[in-house]
Design an enzyme around this catalytic site. Structure first.
Site, PDB file in Angstrom:
ATOM      1  N   CYS A   1       0.726  -1.203   0.036  1.00 37.52           N
ATOM      2  CA  CYS A   1      -0.155  -0.075  -0.037  1.00 37.52           C
ATOM      3  C   CYS A   1       0.986   1.246   0.002  1.00 37.52           C
ATOM      4  CB  CYS A   1      -0.997   0.153   1.077  1.00 37.52           C
ATOM      5  SG  CYS A   1      -2.392  -1.201   0.918  1.00 37.52           S
TER       6      CYS A   1
ATOM      7  N   LYS B   1       2.938   2.231  -3.070  1.00 34.49           N
ATOM      8  CA  LYS B   1       1.906   2.392  -4.234  1.00 34.49           C
ATOM      9  C   LYS B   1       1.258   3.599  -4.159  1.00 34.49           C
ATOM     10  CE  LYS B   1      -1.854  -0.177  -4.205  1.00 34.49           C
ATOM     11  NZ  LYS B   1      -3.175   0.299  -4.430  1.00 34.49           N
TER      12      LYS B   1
ATOM     13  N   ARG C   1       5.952  -7.691  -1.137  1.00 38.97           N
ATOM     14  CA  ARG C   1       5.779  -6.606  -1.951  1.00 38.97           C
ATOM     15  C   ARG C   1       6.374  -5.444  -1.459  1.00 38.97           C
ATOM     16  NH1 ARG C   1      -0.639  -6.863  -3.187  1.00 38.97           N
ATOM     17  NH2 ARG C   1      -0.468  -7.727  -1.415  1.00 38.97           N
TER      18      ARG C   1
HETATM   19  C1  UDX Z   1      -0.866   0.285   5.488  1.00 35.86           C
HETATM   20  C2  UDX Z   1      -2.051   1.002   6.446  1.00 35.86           C
HETATM   21  O1  UDX Z   1      -1.393   1.159   7.795  1.00 35.86           O
HETATM   22  C3  UDX Z   1      -3.378   0.746   6.214  1.00 35.86           C
HETATM   23  O2  UDX Z   1      -4.122   1.351   6.987  1.00 35.86           O
HETATM   24  C4  UDX Z   1      -3.806   0.436   4.987  1.00 35.86           C
HETATM   25  O3  UDX Z   1      -5.153  -0.111   4.626  1.00 35.86           O
HETATM   26  C5  UDX Z   1      -2.931  -0.245   4.126  1.00 35.86           C
HETATM   27  O4  UDX Z   1      -1.523   0.143   4.133  1.00 35.86           O
HETATM   28  P1  UDX Z   1       0.428  -2.276   5.857  1.00 35.86           P
HETATM   29  O5  UDX Z   1       0.903  -2.000   4.530  1.00 35.86           O
HETATM   30  O6  UDX Z   1      -0.332  -3.360   6.005  1.00 35.86           O
HETATM   31  O7  UDX Z   1      -0.940  -1.098   6.269  1.00 35.86           O
HETATM   32  O8  UDX Z   1       1.245  -2.171   6.967  1.00 35.86           O
HETATM   33  P2  UDX Z   1       1.696  -0.849   8.120  1.00 35.86           P
HETATM   34  O9  UDX Z   1       1.661  -1.653   9.537  1.00 35.86           O
HETATM   35  O10 UDX Z   1       0.996   0.417   7.821  1.00 35.86           O
HETATM   36  O11 UDX Z   1       3.346  -0.814   7.957  1.00 35.86           O
HETATM   37  C6  UDX Z   1       3.611  -0.284   6.567  1.00 35.86           C
HETATM   38  C7  UDX Z   1       5.053  -0.177   6.317  1.00 35.86           C
HETATM   39  O12 UDX Z   1       5.707   0.700   7.295  1.00 35.86           O
HETATM   40  C8  UDX Z   1       6.017  -1.511   6.792  1.00 35.86           C
HETATM   41  O13 UDX Z   1       7.400  -1.785   6.140  1.00 35.86           O
HETATM   42  C9  UDX Z   1       6.473  -1.062   8.487  1.00 35.86           C
HETATM   43  O14 UDX Z   1       7.529  -1.850   8.736  1.00 35.86           O
HETATM   44  C10 UDX Z   1       6.808   0.454   8.097  1.00 35.86           C
HETATM   45  N1  UDX Z   1       6.688   1.116   9.287  1.00 35.86           N
HETATM   46  C11 UDX Z   1       5.501   1.250  10.437  1.00 35.86           C
HETATM   47  C12 UDX Z   1       7.721   1.804   9.842  1.00 35.86           C
HETATM   48  O15 UDX Z   1       8.751   1.837   9.311  1.00 35.86           O
HETATM   49  N2  UDX Z   1       7.566   2.516  10.937  1.00 35.86           N
HETATM   50  C13 UDX Z   1       6.595   2.834  11.420  1.00 35.86           C
HETATM   51  O16 UDX Z   1       6.415   3.340  12.709  1.00 35.86           O
HETATM   52  C14 UDX Z   1       5.449   2.235  11.169  1.00 35.86           C
END
Ligand code: UDX
Length: 477
Positions: free
Chosen positions: A307, A310, A374
């Protein structure tokens, strides 16, 4: 099954589609799931779940009687009036979202006064208007359209679905929007879920157009069985009922904002490395300000997943297509790309040339509790290390199958200890408990060298150092 619950269809059985189907089944709906991938549908019919998502397999098994899987859109149209679309919208080379799977559904749906397309897939702002135009051109103007973006996070998707912060419903104010709100009602704050069936004031419903009427107390047991409450359901979500374009933008803007928060703290981390401050302490101090909040302030080796990369790109592109240069998002993307590569510099600082060095990557998925690879930082890291002449080993508790396909040059290990055996340096890429909770004395014995790069600031630095290893995190002074 509760006779009052609406039977629905879900088109697309990826993360969002399967969780949506399982979630609505848990709330009492019968669900027709449609996917063009016949092999996937066959697996789902046999009770096999093609993705790893905690709680999903159990929920699908629990409601197998309510869930039907088919490759035919006709099955969905015959049984349901609401068709939730949860197909992929991957990025194209230009950064725009590829809407071909969405348009395949739009073209296949037949003219009707009684069906609605409910968009769960993340689409650019303006897609709903374009689809309604296409419906008109194709003589299918009677079809309704609702934007209902999904905010679930992989790894906690089932809980997120059953316990939403908010439910966003964008529509033209017709029956379809009302029907979608009814489906979500057990998860909304105003649904009278308090003991005794006491009804909360209608005003709690943000911008609610219809009703605000209270459901009878009896529906609580029916709509939310005890197990749903245990899964996190329980009626705490706020409803945002709005127009289609605004609903579409809520989703894109939310993801872009969260990604901005991450790139921001990563840049602070990089400055901390120059100034001697510890970004973990800085984030703690910042997050206590209610206006900032503590979440998404974990510095690391960049965000990945299906997400953020993208959607940030798609919003930047969408703005560009409309003649606006979204400068901030350009920086968010660039910071994230550089952040993944900074680990190489850290390794070179400790090891000099990486030629002939053995580097172990602990965790390969883009985050814990998922097998999703991904845009995972491990992909860039492994490729960069290989290009610099290093040998790369890796371990992931569930993403092994995906990693085998995507990371050709990587030696996959069955355990973290096997991955670190003979390594000159270890990089924590994904903060799986299997990787953060290691016995660092055992690790030290297995390694050839002593360097541990904590790419998620998730390790106990004292324990690592006590084992005689050299610890370096991200932005920790
Ligand atoms: C995200 C959104 O949170 C969600 O609301 C949406 O519907 C889809 O995209 P997701 O991609 O499943 O969800 O994971 P998320 O927990 O948000 O983490 C995304 C990325 O950010 C991961 O690679 C995570 O490691 C990174 N991240 C997250 C950080 O590097 N630091 C943070 O503080 C939080």
């Amino acid at each position: 099954m509760s006779p009052e619950r609406e039977l629905i269809a879900v088109i697309g059985t990826g993360y969002v589609g399967l969780v949506t189907a399982a979630g609505f089944a848990e709330l009492g709906s019968e669900v027709w799931c449609v996917d063009i991938d016949a092999a996937k549908v066959a697996r789902l019919r046999r009770g096999e779940v093609p993705i790893y998502e905690p709680g999903l397999e159990e929920l699908l098994a629990k409601h197998s009687e309510r869930l039907h899987f088919s490759t035919e859109l006709g099955d969905a149209l015959e049984h349901a009036r609401l068709l939730f679309v949860a197909v992929g919208t991957p990025p194209t080379y230009s950064g725009d979202a590829d809407l071909s799977a969405v348009h395949a559904v739009v073209d296949a749906i037949t003219a009707s006064e009684g069906h609605a397309l409910v968009m769960k897939s993340t689409v650019p702002c303006g897609t709903g208007a374009a689809i309604r135009r296409v419906f008109g051109e194709q003589g299918k103007g009677g079809l309704s359209y609702v934007s209902c973006p999904e905010f679930l996070k992989e790894g906690s998707a089932v809980r997120d679905f059953l316990h939403p912060d908010r439910v966003v419903v964008g529509d033209a104010g017709d029956w379809a929007g009302d029907a979608v709100v009814e489906l979500y009602r057990p998860l909304l704050a105003e649904t009278g879920m308090r003991a005794g069936g006491e009804c909360l004031p209608a005003s709690v419903e943000t911008g609610m157009r219809a009703g605000g009427e209270c459901l009878p107390a009896s529906v609580e047991g029916e709509y939310l069985p005890a197990s749903a409450a245990a899964n996190g359901g329980g009626g705490g979500g706020a409803l945002v009922r709005t127009d289609v374009a605004s609903a579409e933008m809520v989703k894109l803007a939310s993801n872009a904002f969260l990604a901005t928060k991450i790139s921001f703290i990563n840049e602070i981390a990089n400055v901390c490395e120059e100034t001697g401050a510890d970004v973990v302490e800085v984030a703690r101090g910042m997050g206590l300000d209610e206006r900032i909040g503590p979440k998404f302030l974990q510095a690391g080796i960049g965000f990945g997943g299906s997400c953020f990369p993208k959607d940030v790109n798609a919003l930047k592109q969408l703005a560009g297509n409309s003649g606006y240069h979204f400068q901030l998002l350009t920086a968010v993307i660039e910071v994230n790309e550089l952040q993944k590569r900074r680990v190489i510099g850290k390794l070179q600082k400790h090891l000099g040339s990486l030629v002939g060095r053995r580097i172990a990557l602990l965790g390969l998925a883009f985050k814990p509790n998922t097998d999703d690879m991904r845009e995972a930082s491990s992909l860039v890291l492994a490729a960069r290390l290989n290009a610099d002449g290093a040998t790369v080993s890796g371990y992931d508790p569930v993403a092994e199958e995906e990693a085998r396909i995507l990371l050709g040059g990587l030696q996959l290990a069955d355990s973290p200890l096997e991955a670190v055996r003979g390594a000159d340096a270890v990089v924590l890429v994904t903060e799986w408990p299997q990787c953060t909770g290691l016995d660092w004395r055992e690790v030290a014995e297995a390694m050839r060298g002593t360097v541990v790069i904590d790419g998620r600031n998730a390790l106990d630095s004292d324990a690592v150092r006590a084992a005689g290893l050299v610890y370096e995190g991200i932005g920790r002074g």
